[in-house]
Design a protein around this motif. Structure first.
Motif, PDB file in Angstrom:
ATOM      1  N   VAL A  83       0.837  -1.207   0.000  1.00  0.00           N
ATOM      2  CA  VAL A  83       0.000   0.000   0.000  1.00  0.00           C
ATOM      3  C   VAL A  83       0.869   1.254   0.000  1.00  0.00           C
ATOM      4  CG1 VAL A  83      -1.738   1.291   1.271  1.00  0.00           C
ATOM      5  CG2 VAL A  83      -1.921  -1.192   1.095  1.00  0.00           C
ATOM      6  N   PHE A  84       1.977   1.230   0.742  1.00  0.00           N
ATOM      7  CA  PHE A  84       2.870   2.393   0.756  1.00  0.00           C
ATOM      8  C   PHE A  84       3.352   2.730  -0.662  1.00  0.00           C
ATOM      9  CE2 PHE A  84       7.206   4.051   0.736  1.00  0.00           C
ATOM     10  CZ  PHE A  84       7.056   5.202   1.482  1.00  0.00           C
ATOM     11  N   TYR A  85       3.799   1.728  -1.402  1.00  0.00           N
ATOM     12  CA  TYR A  85       4.331   2.009  -2.737  1.00  0.00           C
ATOM     13  C   TYR A  85       3.220   2.320  -3.734  1.00  0.00           C
ATOM     14  CZ  TYR A  85       9.171   1.155  -1.611  1.00  0.00           C
ATOM     15  OH  TYR A  85      10.436   1.282  -1.094  1.00  0.00           O
ATOM     16  N   PHE A  86       2.032   1.769  -3.519  1.00  0.00           N
ATOM     17  CA  PHE A  86       0.909   2.181  -4.359  1.00  0.00           C
ATOM     18  C   PHE A  86       0.607   3.659  -4.157  1.00  0.00           C
ATOM     19  CE2 PHE A  86      -3.661   3.152  -3.853  1.00  0.00           C
ATOM     20  CZ  PHE A  86      -3.982   3.285  -5.198  1.00  0.00           C
ATOM     21  N   VAL A  87       0.513   4.076  -2.901  1.00  0.00           N
ATOM     22  CA  VAL A  87       0.191   5.475  -2.598  1.00  0.00           C
ATOM     23  C   VAL A  87       1.293   6.397  -3.126  1.00  0.00           C
ATOM     24  CG1 VAL A  87      -0.099   7.147  -0.732  1.00  0.00           C
ATOM     25  CG2 VAL A  87      -1.259   4.931  -0.614  1.00  0.00           C
ATOM     26  N   ALA A  88       2.553   6.052  -2.870  1.00  0.00           N
ATOM     27  CA  ALA A  88       3.658   6.927  -3.261  1.00  0.00           C
ATOM     28  C   ALA A  88       3.807   7.025  -4.777  1.00  0.00           C
ATOM     29  CB  ALA A  88       4.959   6.424  -2.634  1.00  0.00           C
ATOM     30  N   ASN A  89       3.599   5.909  -5.478  1.00  0.00           N
ATOM     31  CA  ASN A  89       3.860   5.891  -6.919  1.00  0.00           C
ATOM     32  C   ASN A  89       2.669   6.324  -7.765  1.00  0.00           C
ATOM     33  OD1 ASN A  89       6.480   4.931  -6.533  1.00  0.00           O
ATOM     34  ND2 ASN A  89       5.877   2.791  -6.664  1.00  0.00           N
ATOM     35  N   TRP A  90       1.450   6.023  -7.318  1.00  0.00           N
ATOM     36  CA  TRP A  90       0.297   6.222  -8.162  1.00  0.00           C
ATOM     37  C   TRP A  90      -0.533   7.455  -7.837  1.00  0.00           C
ATOM     38  CZ3 TRP A  90      -1.219   4.549 -12.715  1.00  0.00           C
ATOM     39  CH2 TRP A  90      -0.656   3.370 -13.224  1.00  0.00           C
ATOM     40  N   THR A  91      -0.466   7.958  -6.596  1.00  0.00           N
ATOM     41  CA  THR A  91      -1.369   9.044  -6.221  1.00  0.00           C
ATOM     42  C   THR A  91      -1.201  10.297  -7.084  1.00  0.00           C
ATOM     43  OG1 THR A  91      -1.531   8.247  -3.956  1.00  0.00           O
ATOM     44  CG2 THR A  91      -2.146  10.531  -4.345  1.00  0.00           C
ATOM     45  N   PRO A  92       0.031  10.796  -7.334  1.00  0.00           N
ATOM     46  CA  PRO A  92       0.133  11.987  -8.203  1.00  0.00           C
ATOM     47  C   PRO A  92      -0.546  11.798  -9.554  1.00  0.00           C
ATOM     48  CG  PRO A  92       2.207  11.590  -7.082  1.00  0.00           C
ATOM     49  CD  PRO A  92       1.355  10.396  -6.800  1.00  0.00           C
ATOM     50  N   LYS A  93      -0.384  10.616 -10.150  1.00  0.00           N
ATOM     51  CA  LYS A  93      -1.024  10.367 -11.450  1.00  0.00           C
ATOM     52  C   LYS A  93      -2.539  10.274 -11.309  1.00  0.00           C
ATOM     53  CE  LYS A  93      -1.103   7.162 -15.351  1.00  0.00           C
ATOM     54  NZ  LYS A  93      -1.071   8.257 -16.326  1.00  0.00           N
ATOM     55  N   LEU A  94      -2.998   9.642 -10.218  1.00  0.00           N
ATOM     56  CA  LEU A  94      -4.440   9.513 -10.016  1.00  0.00           C
ATOM     57  C   LEU A  94      -5.090  10.879  -9.789  1.00  0.00           C
ATOM     58  CD1 LEU A  94      -4.632   6.316  -7.768  1.00  0.00           C
ATOM     59  CD2 LEU A  94      -5.125   6.519 -10.214  1.00  0.00           C
ATOM     60  N   LEU A  95      -4.359  11.788  -9.148  1.00  0.00           N
ATOM     61  CA  LEU A  95      -4.889  13.139  -8.952  1.00  0.00           C
ATOM     62  C   LEU A  95      -5.063  13.855 -10.294  1.00  0.00           C
ATOM     63  CD1 LEU A  95      -2.896  14.318  -5.796  1.00  0.00           C
ATOM     64  CD2 LEU A  95      -5.291  13.606  -5.928  1.00  0.00           C
ATOM     65  N   VAL A  96      -4.117  13.661 -11.179  1.00  0.00           N
ATOM     66  CA  VAL A  96      -4.241  14.254 -12.524  1.00  0.00           C
ATOM     67  C   VAL A  96      -5.420  13.631 -13.264  1.00  0.00           C
ATOM     68  CG1 VAL A  96      -3.083  14.550 -14.741  1.00  0.00           C
ATOM     69  CG2 VAL A  96      -1.790  14.820 -12.612  1.00  0.00           C
ATOM     70  N   GLU A  97      -5.563  12.293 -13.135  1.00  0.00           N
ATOM     71  CA  GLU A  97      -6.686  11.608 -13.774  1.00  0.00           C
ATOM     72  C   GLU A  97      -8.022  12.134 -13.250  1.00  0.00           C
ATOM     73  OE1 GLU A  97      -6.871   9.165 -16.068  1.00  0.00           O
ATOM     74  OE2 GLU A  97      -4.711   9.085 -16.438  1.00  0.00           O
ATOM     75  N   ALA A  98      -8.015  12.564 -11.982  1.00  0.00           N
ATOM     76  CA  ALA A  98      -9.249  13.059 -11.362  1.00  0.00           C
ATOM     77  C   ALA A  98      -9.533  14.522 -11.691  1.00  0.00           C
ATOM     78  CB  ALA A  98      -9.180  12.871  -9.856  1.00  0.00           C
ATOM     79  N   GLY A  99      -8.631  15.184 -12.439  1.00  0.00           N
ATOM     80  CA  GLY A  99      -8.891  16.542 -12.876  1.00  0.00           C
ATOM     81  C   GLY A  99      -7.982  17.608 -12.301  1.00  0.00           C
TER      82      GLY A  99
END
Length: 252
Positions: A83-99
């Motif tokens: 979960v740590f590496y999911f949050v660290a690696n994917w969150t910035p991209k997911l925020l962009v995907e969310a607008g």
């Protein structure tokens, strides 16, 4: 530089000296006892025969006495690191995907790491007063709640940034706590083996989770679903930590 300082000033633990029984073990043991204002020993106590010492390598930590601890420790390491590496690696991209913008994603990542510094320090301070097992469970459940709140907070940028700091604080504290907790879960004879395998399982989780997240996005999962899955996984890690039975000699 720090390695040199550790080799120079950090003493071996009492458990290690009693278990390894090196030629100067008694002198070093008495030195530690004197520092703790305890009476010196004239000789090393008899070394107990531990079932955990039978068999090489991984067989030592999969004996009937330690199998439950080992499997639960593996779950704890795997869930925390994945979960740590999911949050660290994917969150910035997911925020962009969310607008949101790429700058918003970078800012959130910086705050995540900033919170992580304080999370580890806070865990160390609290561990001096409270049982580490209870702290780790609390950190884990707090992280799960924060992850569940993350995606609904996208419309409130200030709250989103605050959650970045809090998630960094709690999730980094969990990772540090799992390492420390594993040290107390094993007897000294197999401690290095137990912790080493646990770390290996954690590293496996750190490799698998970003790949699984990417695959799930390709199949149509949204950011909210990914974070909900991370919440469930992290909560499972907290339950695993709660189920570990520490040796009776370890304060609870």
């Amino acid at each position: 530089m720090l390695i040199g300082a550790v080799l120079w000033r950090l003493p071996e633990s009492l458990d290690f000296l009693l278990t390894q029984r090196s030629p100067r073990a008694l002198d070093r043991l008495n030195g530690l006892l004197a520092a703790m204002k305890q009476p010196a020993l004239e000789s090393l106590p008899d070394r107990p025969d531990s079932p955990a010492e039978r068999g090489p390598g991984i067989r030592q930590i999969l004996t009937p006495q330690l199998r439950r601890t080992t499997l639960l420790t593996w779950v704890g390491f795997f869930t925390a690191m994945s979960v740590f590496y999911f949050v660290a690696n994917w969150t910035p991209k997911l925020l962009v995907e969310a607008g949101l913008t790429a700058a918003h994603g970078i800012t959130w990542g910086v705050l995540l790491n900033l919170g992580g510094i304080f999370g580890t320090l806070l865990l160390g301070l609290l561990a001096a007063r409270f049982a580490l097992k209870h702290l780790l469970v609390g950190y884990t459940l707090a992280t799960a709640v924060l992850l569940a709140l993350f995606m609904p907070a996208l419309s409130l940028y200030g709250l989103l940034l605050a959650l970045g700091v809090l998630i960094g604080l709690s999730i980094n504290g969990c990772v540090a706590g799992v390492y420390t907790f594993a040290l107390s879960a094993y007897p000294p004879q197999v401690r290095a083996t137990g912790v080493g395998w646990g770390v290996g399982m954690g590293r496996l989780g750190s490799l698998v989770s970003p790949l699984v997240a990417g695959r799930l996005l390709d199949t149509g999962w949204g950011p909210g679903q990914l974070y909900l899955a991370a919440t469930v996984v992290f909560a499972a890690g907290g339950l695993a930590a709660h189920a570990v039975r520490l040796p009776s000699r370890v304060p609870r």
